[in-house]
Design a protein around this motif. Structure first.
Motif, PDB file in Angstrom:
ATOM      1  N   MET A 155      33.294  45.794  57.283  1.00  0.00           N
ATOM      2  CA  MET A 155      32.514  45.685  56.045  1.00  0.00           C
ATOM      3  C   MET A 155      33.399  46.001  54.848  1.00  0.00           C
ATOM      4  O   MET A 155      33.357  45.296  53.835  1.00  0.00           O
ATOM      5  CB  MET A 155      31.312  46.649  56.074  1.00  0.00           C
ATOM      6  N   ARG A 156      34.213  47.041  54.956  1.00  0.00           N
ATOM      7  CA  ARG A 156      35.108  47.436  53.874  1.00  0.00           C
ATOM      8  C   ARG A 156      36.085  46.290  53.555  1.00  0.00           C
ATOM      9  O   ARG A 156      36.301  45.947  52.403  1.00  0.00           O
ATOM     10  CB  ARG A 156      35.873  48.701  54.254  1.00  0.00           C
ATOM     11  N   GLU A 157      36.654  45.698  54.612  1.00  0.00           N
ATOM     12  CA  GLU A 157      37.595  44.590  54.414  1.00  0.00           C
ATOM     13  C   GLU A 157      36.910  43.392  53.761  1.00  0.00           C
ATOM     14  O   GLU A 157      37.484  42.749  52.873  1.00  0.00           O
ATOM     15  CB  GLU A 157      38.196  44.176  55.758  1.00  0.00           C
ATOM     16  N   ASP A 158      35.694  43.080  54.188  1.00  0.00           N
ATOM     17  CA  ASP A 158      34.955  41.956  53.613  1.00  0.00           C
ATOM     18  C   ASP A 158      34.643  42.189  52.135  1.00  0.00           C
ATOM     19  O   ASP A 158      34.792  41.286  51.313  1.00  0.00           O
ATOM     20  CB  ASP A 158      33.657  41.718  54.381  1.00  0.00           C
ATOM     21  N   VAL A 159      34.204  43.398  51.808  1.00  0.00           N
ATOM     22  CA  VAL A 159      33.909  43.723  50.405  1.00  0.00           C
ATOM     23  C   VAL A 159      35.187  43.636  49.576  1.00  0.00           C
ATOM     24  O   VAL A 159      35.197  43.042  48.493  1.00  0.00           O
ATOM     25  CB  VAL A 159      33.264  45.121  50.273  1.00  0.00           C
ATOM     26  N   ALA A 160      36.256  44.207  50.086  1.00  0.00           N
ATOM     27  CA  ALA A 160      37.528  44.190  49.360  1.00  0.00           C
ATOM     28  C   ALA A 160      37.990  42.763  49.098  1.00  0.00           C
ATOM     29  O   ALA A 160      38.433  42.436  47.984  1.00  0.00           O
ATOM     30  CB  ALA A 160      38.592  44.964  50.142  1.00  0.00           C
ATOM     31  N   ALA A 161      37.874  41.912  50.098  1.00  0.00           N
ATOM     32  CA  ALA A 161      38.273  40.510  49.922  1.00  0.00           C
ATOM     33  C   ALA A 161      37.397  39.824  48.874  1.00  0.00           C
ATOM     34  O   ALA A 161      37.883  39.027  48.066  1.00  0.00           O
ATOM     35  CB  ALA A 161      38.192  39.768  51.251  1.00  0.00           C
ATOM     36  N   MET A 162      36.124  40.168  48.863  1.00  0.00           N
ATOM     37  CA  MET A 162      35.196  39.537  47.933  1.00  0.00           C
ATOM     38  C   MET A 162      35.494  39.928  46.485  1.00  0.00           C
ATOM     39  O   MET A 162      35.304  39.129  45.579  1.00  0.00           O
ATOM     40  CB  MET A 162      33.763  39.932  48.321  1.00  0.00           C
ATOM     41  N   ILE A 163      35.974  41.165  46.270  1.00  0.00           N
ATOM     42  CA  ILE A 163      36.252  41.610  44.891  1.00  0.00           C
ATOM     43  C   ILE A 163      37.749  41.686  44.596  1.00  0.00           C
ATOM     44  O   ILE A 163      38.149  42.203  43.558  1.00  0.00           O
ATOM     45  CB  ILE A 163      35.538  42.940  44.568  1.00  0.00           C
ATOM     46  N   HIS A 164      38.551  41.183  45.537  1.00  0.00           N
ATOM     47  CA  HIS A 164      39.998  41.042  45.331  1.00  0.00           C
ATOM     48  C   HIS A 164      40.716  42.363  45.056  1.00  0.00           C
ATOM     49  O   HIS A 164      41.494  42.475  44.116  1.00  0.00           O
ATOM     50  CB  HIS A 164      40.286  40.036  44.210  1.00  0.00           C
TER      51      HIS A 164
END
Length: 85
Positions: free
Chosen positions: A10-19
């Protein structure tokens, strides 16, 4: 097969989404303050739904932290596991 949902994923997905780098996101950070908006949140929910975890946007919106989201996700994951027994 897709990787099962986890707090780290989840952390990785959020980080990718907000760059940003995933290491910059703490469990208790307000994700909206980090730049996550409702459209990106909806995209995340679709990604997680593809991984088998269907989360409700209204519940997610009231808990804008990874810790809050993981708590909801974990509850859903446990309910799915129990239903399969």
């Amino acid at each position: 097969m897709t990787e099962p949902l986890s707090l780290d994923l989840m952390r990785e997905d959020v980080a990718a989404m907000i760059h940003i780098d995933s290491a910059e996101i703490r469990d208790d950070d307000n994700l909206m303050d980090l730049g996550l908006d409702s459209m990106r949140t909806m995209n995340l929910l679709l990604i997680w739904q593809e991984r088998g975890v269907d989360l409700d946007f209204s519940q997610i919106a009231t808990r804008p932290t990874l810790a809050g989201w993981w708590q909801l996700a974990k509850r859903r994951i446990n309910a799915i596991a129990e239903a399969r027994l």
